[in-house]
Design an enzyme around this catalytic site. Sequence first.
Site: not given
Length: 274
Positions: A164, A38
């Site tokens: 993500d 991320s």
Amino acid sequence: MTTAFVLGGGGVLGAVEVGMLRAVLERGITPDLVLGTSVGALNGAMVAREPRLSVIDKLTELWQGASQQTQQVYGDSPLRTVRRAVATGTHLWSSKPLRQALEDEFGDVTFEELPVRFQVCAANIERAAEHWFDSGPVVPAVVASAAVPGLLPPAQVDGEHYLDGGIVNSIPLGRAVQLGATRVFVLQVGRVDRPLSVPRRPWEVARVSFEIARRHRFNRELAELPPGVEAHVLPARGTSRKDDSLLGSRDFTRIQQRIDETYAASVAYLDETL
């Protein structure tokens, strides 16, 4: 000794990783391997491209720019955000500003061109699996790793879709060990240190559930480190529960404070342990 930097996810809280990096790089510690998830993928890409103390100025400038130009980072007005959520049914914000910022910074740079081995984690939708990008262009991989569910749309890379990386491996300590690291510096954003409370509202259920999964995997991997591997979990400062809310995820007002406080805490930690 093989040294790995592991940079975890955490949205705007990723600024604290700049303070950690400064403290580590000032001591002449440089990575042989960088792993990012991320926002940690974004910070990690910067370090893998420039594994020297000079990268701190560039990272600080990047984060301060986000602080000064929040609207440009997300590219949205509140009305446009609501319209997009209604129209798509899947996400609130556009990923175009993030992608453009990354393209401006990295252009067509590939993993193979980076001076330090670098890998990025994302969650593959079609295969329901943890996926590690380690070849090809860097920008699409980082965009995929940072595609926060509900906030940003799934990212498409080579015909498959990704969300993500924090969904599957938020702080990839075990991956570093698997790839041969014998000394690991873990750069996490502080959420794993905060006690969890029983959720009282529907939207809190998902957050608490995600935190349990994130912390369980990290704590298990930390407890199961093989002999001969040392892990240093650097301390994050300047974060709180307020940062976990939707509004908190867009709060760039305390960027420099978080960087500075975490730097001071990391210096104290390294002075004591190394």
